[in-house]
Design a protein around this motif. Structure first.
Motif, PDB file in Angstrom:
ATOM      1  N   UNK A 113      46.743  99.404  11.190  1.00 25.75           N
ATOM      2  CA  UNK A 113      45.676  98.460  11.499  1.00 25.75           C
ATOM      3  C   UNK A 113      44.318  99.139  11.631  1.00 25.75           C
ATOM      4  N   UNK A 114      44.262 100.267  12.319  1.00 29.33           N
ATOM      5  CA  UNK A 114      42.987 100.964  12.500  1.00 29.33           C
ATOM      6  C   UNK A 114      42.470 101.494  11.157  1.00 29.33           C
ATOM      7  N   UNK A 115      43.348 102.084  10.373  1.00 25.43           N
ATOM      8  CA  UNK A 115      42.932 102.634   9.078  1.00 25.43           C
ATOM      9  C   UNK A 115      42.430 101.521   8.161  1.00 25.43           C
ATOM     10  N   UNK A 116      43.163 100.426   8.082  1.00 19.21           N
ATOM     11  CA  UNK A 116      42.757  99.324   7.213  1.00 19.21           C
ATOM     12  C   UNK A 116      41.459  98.681   7.692  1.00 19.21           C
ATOM     13  N   UNK A 117      41.289  98.582   9.001  1.00 23.48           N
ATOM     14  CA  UNK A 117      40.052  98.028   9.551  1.00 23.48           C
ATOM     15  C   UNK A 117      38.866  98.936   9.236  1.00 23.48           C
ATOM     16  N   UNK A 118      39.063 100.248   9.355  1.00 18.92           N
ATOM     17  CA  UNK A 118      37.994 101.199   9.023  1.00 18.92           C
ATOM     18  C   UNK A 118      37.562 101.033   7.568  1.00 18.92           C
ATOM     19  N   UNK A 119      38.532 100.914   6.677  1.00 17.91           N
ATOM     20  CA  UNK A 119      38.213 100.741   5.257  1.00 17.91           C
ATOM     21  C   UNK A 119      37.498  99.412   5.010  1.00 17.91           C
ATOM     22  N   UNK A 120      37.942  98.374   5.683  1.00 18.63           N
ATOM     23  CA  UNK A 120      37.319  97.050   5.537  1.00 18.63           C
ATOM     24  C   UNK A 120      35.896  97.044   6.086  1.00 18.63           C
ATOM     25  N   UNK A 121      35.676  97.723   7.214  1.00 16.18           N
ATOM     26  CA  UNK A 121      34.345  97.758   7.835  1.00 16.18           C
ATOM     27  C   UNK A 121      33.300  98.428   6.948  1.00 16.18           C
ATOM     28  N   UNK A 122      33.708  99.353   6.111  1.00 15.30           N
ATOM     29  CA  UNK A 122      32.750 100.049   5.238  1.00 15.30           C
ATOM     30  C   UNK A 122      31.913  99.078   4.415  1.00 15.30           C
ATOM     31  N   UNK A 123      32.505  97.957   4.027  1.00 16.36           N
ATOM     32  CA  UNK A 123      31.776  96.973   3.224  1.00 16.36           C
ATOM     33  C   UNK A 123      30.732  96.215   4.041  1.00 16.36           C
ATOM     34  N   UNK A 124      30.876  96.224   5.356  1.00 16.96           N
ATOM     35  CA  UNK A 124      30.012  95.416   6.212  1.00 16.96           C
ATOM     36  C   UNK A 124      28.950  96.209   6.952  1.00 16.96           C
ATOM     37  N   UNK A 125      29.042  97.510   6.978  1.00 17.51           N
ATOM     38  CA  UNK A 125      28.117  98.322   7.769  1.00 17.51           C
ATOM     39  C   UNK A 125      26.673  98.141   7.298  1.00 17.51           C
ATOM     40  N   UNK A 126      26.428  98.226   5.999  1.00 16.27           N
ATOM     41  CA  UNK A 126      25.055  98.121   5.492  1.00 16.27           C
ATOM     42  C   UNK A 126      24.438  96.756   5.798  1.00 16.27           C
ATOM     43  N   UNK A 127      25.110  95.632   5.528  1.00 14.74           N
ATOM     44  CA  UNK A 127      24.505  94.346   5.885  1.00 14.74           C
ATOM     45  C   UNK A 127      24.259  94.182   7.389  1.00 14.74           C
ATOM     46  N   UNK A 128      25.163  94.699   8.209  1.00 17.09           N
ATOM     47  CA  UNK A 128      24.970  94.619   9.666  1.00 17.09           C
ATOM     48  C   UNK A 128      23.758  95.451  10.072  1.00 17.09           C
ATOM     49  N   UNK A 129      23.680  96.676   9.547  1.00 17.14           N
ATOM     50  CA  UNK A 129      22.546  97.552   9.876  1.00 17.14           C
ATOM     51  C   UNK A 129      21.229  96.943   9.408  1.00 17.14           C
ATOM     52  N   UNK A 130      21.218  96.343   8.233  1.00 19.27           N
ATOM     53  CA  UNK A 130      19.998  95.717   7.713  1.00 19.27           C
ATOM     54  C   UNK A 130      19.565  94.543   8.583  1.00 19.27           C
ATOM     55  N   UNK A 131      20.516  93.720   8.986  1.00 21.58           N
ATOM     56  CA  UNK A 131      20.191  92.582   9.849  1.00 21.58           C
ATOM     57  C   UNK A 131      19.633  93.056  11.186  1.00 21.58           C
ATOM     58  N   UNK A 132      20.232  94.083  11.747  1.00 23.03           N
ATOM     59  CA  UNK A 132      19.741  94.642  13.011  1.00 23.03           C
ATOM     60  C   UNK A 132      18.367  95.279  12.842  1.00 23.03           C
ATOM     61  N   UNK A 133      18.136  95.920  11.702  1.00 21.45           N
ATOM     62  CA  UNK A 133      16.856  96.575  11.443  1.00 21.45           C
ATOM     63  C   UNK A 133      15.711  95.573  11.511  1.00 21.45           C
ATOM     64  N   UNK A 134      15.944  94.385  11.009  1.00 20.87           N
ATOM     65  CA  UNK A 134      14.900  93.357  11.036  1.00 20.87           C
ATOM     66  C   UNK A 134      14.496  93.002  12.462  1.00 20.87           C
ATOM     67  N   UNK A 135      15.414  93.142  13.418  1.00 20.13           N
ATOM     68  CA  UNK A 135      15.090  92.886  14.819  1.00 20.13           C
ATOM     69  C   UNK A 135      14.187  93.978  15.401  1.00 20.13           C
TER      70      UNK A 135
END
Length: 145
Positions: A113-135
Motif C-alpha cells: 500500500x505505501x509503495x503503490x501510494x508513493x508511485x500514485x502520488x508522483x502524478x499529483x505532486x506538481x499540481x498540488x505544489x502549483x496550486x499552493x504556489x498561487x497562494x
C-alpha cells in the motif's frame, strides 16, 4: 595633443521588498512546508482507504490498520513522513506492506500500500505544489498572470 575630460557620476540604490527583507524566503519555506504536508495528508488518506478494504484473509477488516496510519513532521527542514503503526497483537504495518521477515516465511506477500501510494502520488505532486504556489506568490513579491 587632445585633451580628455572626466565625468564622475554618483548614485544611490535602495533595495526594498520581499526579496530583500526576507519575506520571500520565509514565504518559500511556508509554501514548501504546506505542500509537503498536503501531499502527505492525501497519501495517508489513500492508505487509510486502502486499509479499510484489506481482506485477503476473508475475515474482513477491523479498521486497526487504517487507524494506525500517521503523518509526522520532524527535523530541521520540517520533513513529513507517513508511518504505519506497529501495535503487537493488533496491527503490524511492515507485515501488511510485505516488508517484514515474517513475510518471507509465510505465503502472504503484502499489500504494498505505501509503495503503490508513493508511485500514485508522483502524478499529483506538481499540481498540488502549483496550486499552493498561487497562494504564496504574492508574499514572495510576484504575481500570477
Amino acid at each position: 595633443m587632445a585633451r580628455t575630460s572626466r565625468m564622475v557620476v554618483e548614485y544611490d540604490v535602495e533595495r526594498y521588498g520581499p526579496l530583500f527583507d526576507g519575506r520571500a524566503s520565509e514565504a518559500v519555506k511556508e509554501w514548501l512546508d504546506a505542500t509537503k504536508r498536503e501531499v502527505a495528508d492525501i497519501g495517508a488518506d489513500w492508505i487509510r482507504i486502502a486499509a479499510l478494504g484489506m481482506d485477503k484473509s476473508g475475515r474482513g477488516g477491523t479498521g486497526r490498520a487504517a487507524a494506525a496510519v500517521d503523518v509526522s513532521v520532524f527535523g530541521t527542514f520540517n520533513d513529513v513522513r507517513i508511518f504505519g503503526g506497529m501495535v503487537k497483537g493488533q496491527v503490524w504495518w511492515p507485515w501488511l506492506e510485505g516488508d517484514s521477515q515474517r513475510n518471507i516465511r509465510s505465503k502472504f506477500r503484502g499489500y504494498h500500500t505505501f509503495r503503490l501510494t508513493r508511485l500514485r502520488l508522483r502524478r499529483y505532486v506538481t499540481p498540488i505544489a502549483q496550486a499552493r504556489l498561487e497562494e504564496f506568490i504574492g508574499q514572495m513579491g510576484g504575481r500570477i498572470e
